[in-house]
Design an enzyme around this catalytic site. Sequence first.
Site, PDB file in Angstrom:
ATOM      1  N   LYS A  15       0.833  -1.213   0.000  1.00  0.00           N
ATOM      2  CA  LYS A  15       0.000   0.000   0.000  1.00  0.00           C
ATOM      3  C   LYS A  15       0.864   1.259   0.000  1.00  0.00           C
ATOM      4  O   LYS A  15       0.614   2.194  -0.742  1.00  0.00           O
ATOM      5  CB  LYS A  15      -0.920   0.031   1.243  1.00  0.00           C
ATOM      6  CG  LYS A  15      -1.898  -1.116   1.321  1.00  0.00           C
ATOM      7  CD  LYS A  15      -2.896  -0.938   2.462  1.00  0.00           C
ATOM      8  CE  LYS A  15      -2.255  -0.953   3.838  1.00  0.00           C
ATOM      9  NZ  LYS A  15      -1.628  -2.225   4.220  1.00  0.00           N
ATOM     10  N   ARG A  90      -9.182   0.957   9.086  1.00  0.00           N
ATOM     11  CA  ARG A  90      -8.794  -0.420   9.403  1.00  0.00           C
ATOM     12  C   ARG A  90      -9.901  -1.147  10.151  1.00  0.00           C
ATOM     13  O   ARG A  90      -9.726  -2.314  10.482  1.00  0.00           O
ATOM     14  CB  ARG A  90      -7.549  -0.393  10.281  1.00  0.00           C
ATOM     15  CG  ARG A  90      -6.239  -0.588   9.497  1.00  0.00           C
ATOM     16  CD  ARG A  90      -5.117  -0.412  10.495  1.00  0.00           C
ATOM     17  NE  ARG A  90      -3.912  -1.082  10.173  1.00  0.00           N
ATOM     18  CZ  ARG A  90      -2.841  -0.522   9.625  1.00  0.00           C
ATOM     19  NH1 ARG A  90      -2.877   0.722   9.206  1.00  0.00           N
ATOM     20  NH2 ARG A  90      -1.731  -1.208   9.458  1.00  0.00           N
ATOM     21  N   ARG A 124      11.927  -5.855   5.249  1.00  0.00           N
ATOM     22  CA  ARG A 124      11.670  -4.487   4.780  1.00  0.00           C
ATOM     23  C   ARG A 124      12.583  -3.509   5.517  1.00  0.00           C
ATOM     24  O   ARG A 124      12.840  -3.652   6.704  1.00  0.00           O
ATOM     25  CB  ARG A 124      10.206  -4.149   5.061  1.00  0.00           C
ATOM     26  CG  ARG A 124       9.831  -2.730   4.720  1.00  0.00           C
ATOM     27  CD  ARG A 124       8.348  -2.592   4.580  1.00  0.00           C
ATOM     28  NE  ARG A 124       7.654  -2.584   5.853  1.00  0.00           N
ATOM     29  CZ  ARG A 124       6.332  -2.395   5.967  1.00  0.00           C
ATOM     30  NH1 ARG A 124       5.594  -2.233   4.879  1.00  0.00           N
ATOM     31  NH2 ARG A 124       5.754  -2.391   7.139  1.00  0.00           N
ATOM     32  N   ARG A 157      11.568  -0.988  10.964  1.00  0.00           N
ATOM     33  CA  ARG A 157      10.503  -0.591  11.886  1.00  0.00           C
ATOM     34  C   ARG A 157      10.432  -1.562  13.055  1.00  0.00           C
ATOM     35  O   ARG A 157      10.607  -2.764  12.881  1.00  0.00           O
ATOM     36  CB  ARG A 157       9.158  -0.595  11.145  1.00  0.00           C
ATOM     37  CG  ARG A 157       8.902   0.661  10.358  1.00  0.00           C
ATOM     38  CD  ARG A 157       7.700   0.551   9.453  1.00  0.00           C
ATOM     39  NE  ARG A 157       6.515  -0.031  10.065  1.00  0.00           N
ATOM     40  CZ  ARG A 157       5.325  -0.071   9.477  1.00  0.00           C
ATOM     41  NH1 ARG A 157       5.172   0.449   8.263  1.00  0.00           N
ATOM     42  NH2 ARG A 157       4.293  -0.623  10.074  1.00  0.00           N
ATOM     43  N   ARG A 168       0.248  -8.751  13.645  1.00  0.00           N
ATOM     44  CA  ARG A 168      -0.356  -7.749  12.751  1.00  0.00           C
ATOM     45  C   ARG A 168      -1.231  -8.417  11.684  1.00  0.00           C
ATOM     46  O   ARG A 168      -2.286  -7.910  11.325  1.00  0.00           O
ATOM     47  CB  ARG A 168       0.739  -6.902  12.086  1.00  0.00           C
ATOM     48  CG  ARG A 168       1.338  -5.885  13.051  1.00  0.00           C
ATOM     49  CD  ARG A 168       2.648  -5.350  12.562  1.00  0.00           C
ATOM     50  NE  ARG A 168       2.538  -4.539  11.374  1.00  0.00           N
ATOM     51  CZ  ARG A 168       3.553  -4.319  10.529  1.00  0.00           C
ATOM     52  NH1 ARG A 168       4.746  -4.854  10.770  1.00  0.00           N
ATOM     53  NH2 ARG A 168       3.384  -3.567   9.487  1.00  0.00           N
TER      54      ARG A 168
HETATM   55  P1  AMP Z   1       1.098   0.838   9.136  1.00  0.00           P
HETATM   56  O1  AMP Z   1       2.286   1.705   8.905  1.00  0.00           O
HETATM   57  O2  AMP Z   1      -0.102   1.241   8.335  1.00  0.00           O
HETATM   58  O3  AMP Z   1       1.437  -0.632   8.984  1.00  0.00           O
HETATM   59  O4  AMP Z   1       0.668   1.040  10.668  1.00  0.00           O
HETATM   60  C1  AMP Z   1       1.546   0.733  11.729  1.00  0.00           C
HETATM   61  C2  AMP Z   1       0.771   0.603  13.033  1.00  0.00           C
HETATM   62  O5  AMP Z   1       0.129   1.841  13.342  1.00  0.00           O
HETATM   63  C3  AMP Z   1      -0.366  -0.424  13.025  1.00  0.00           C
HETATM   64  O6  AMP Z   1       0.089  -1.745  13.300  1.00  0.00           O
HETATM   65  C4  AMP Z   1      -1.266   0.108  14.138  1.00  0.00           C
HETATM   66  O7  AMP Z   1      -0.725  -0.163  15.422  1.00  0.00           O
HETATM   67  C5  AMP Z   1      -1.154   1.616  13.914  1.00  0.00           C
HETATM   68  N1  AMP Z   1      -2.190   2.097  12.964  1.00  0.00           N
HETATM   69  C6  AMP Z   1      -1.971   2.652  11.736  1.00  0.00           C
HETATM   70  N2  AMP Z   1      -3.126   2.973  11.146  1.00  0.00           N
HETATM   71  C7  AMP Z   1      -4.110   2.617  12.017  1.00  0.00           C
HETATM   72  C8  AMP Z   1      -5.523   2.681  11.968  1.00  0.00           C
HETATM   73  N3  AMP Z   1      -6.173   3.166  10.903  1.00  0.00           N
HETATM   74  N4  AMP Z   1      -6.211   2.223  13.043  1.00  0.00           N
HETATM   75  C9  AMP Z   1      -5.578   1.737  14.131  1.00  0.00           C
HETATM   76  N5  AMP Z   1      -4.253   1.622  14.237  1.00  0.00           N
HETATM   77  C10 AMP Z   1      -3.499   2.068  13.184  1.00  0.00           C
END
Ligand code: AMP
Length: 210
Positions: A15, A90, A124, A157, A168
């Site tokens: 994404k 999400r 990554r 990360r 996740r």
């Molecule tokens: P991402 O970079 O999109 O993989 O997000 C990393 C982490 O941020 C996720 O595993 C969640 O802990 C938190 N996070 C990001 N976006 C959301 C969302 N829309 N709702 C809840 N938690 C989020």
Amino acid sequence: MKSKIVLLGPPGSGKGTQGEKLSEEMGYVRLSTGDMLREAVRNGAELGMKAKGYMDSGALVPNDLIIDLMKEKISTLEPGTGVIFDGFPRTVEQADALGEQIEIDLALNLDVADCELVERLTKRRSCPECHCVFHLTHNKPRQEGVCDKCGSPLYQRDDDCDETVCNRLEVYRKNTLPLIDYYERKGILVTVEGTGKMDEIFAKVKEAVR
Ligand code: AMP
């Protein structure tokens, strides 16, 4: 051209990469909740302190925090701006809240097999500055440990380690997968096969957006 786009797909489905390319080539504003939260953690902001524990364990940050954050960002957009939501919504609650703010005209779902996701995530490496992502085997940076685009040092990360990645993916299946049906029922879902060469995937993504 579609103007308000939600990117769906499990962690590691691409994404961020595809969203970034759409933003660069087609001028969309990309709003990534994950990037915003990581920045808040780095800056020691209150939101970051509240979110960090959830993020480190691979859990979702509570809906109210995320919905407030996105409402604030959406309110700063110029009318008519093309937007890509990456990593948001999400949950169905977040999707309902987004729908009250803005009319989404495309939900683009990147489909990647589970077995490939773990390999993609644990290998990554990310750029904290420009959010470019690399892979230790399939998409190496030209110079080891350095971002091709902006020259910043790359990092892994905290949540891209083995244990957290599995959680996740589980959290995705339980909370986010239902959004595929949610947007399909609205008649705006397009699924793109997210495996293969990055440029070939991007060509399909562009087609869906047009
Ligand atoms: P991402 O970079 O999109 O993989 O997000 C990393 C982490 O941020 C996720 O595993 C969640 O802990 C938190 N996070 C990001 N976006 C959301 C969302 N829309 N709702 C809840 N938690 C989020």
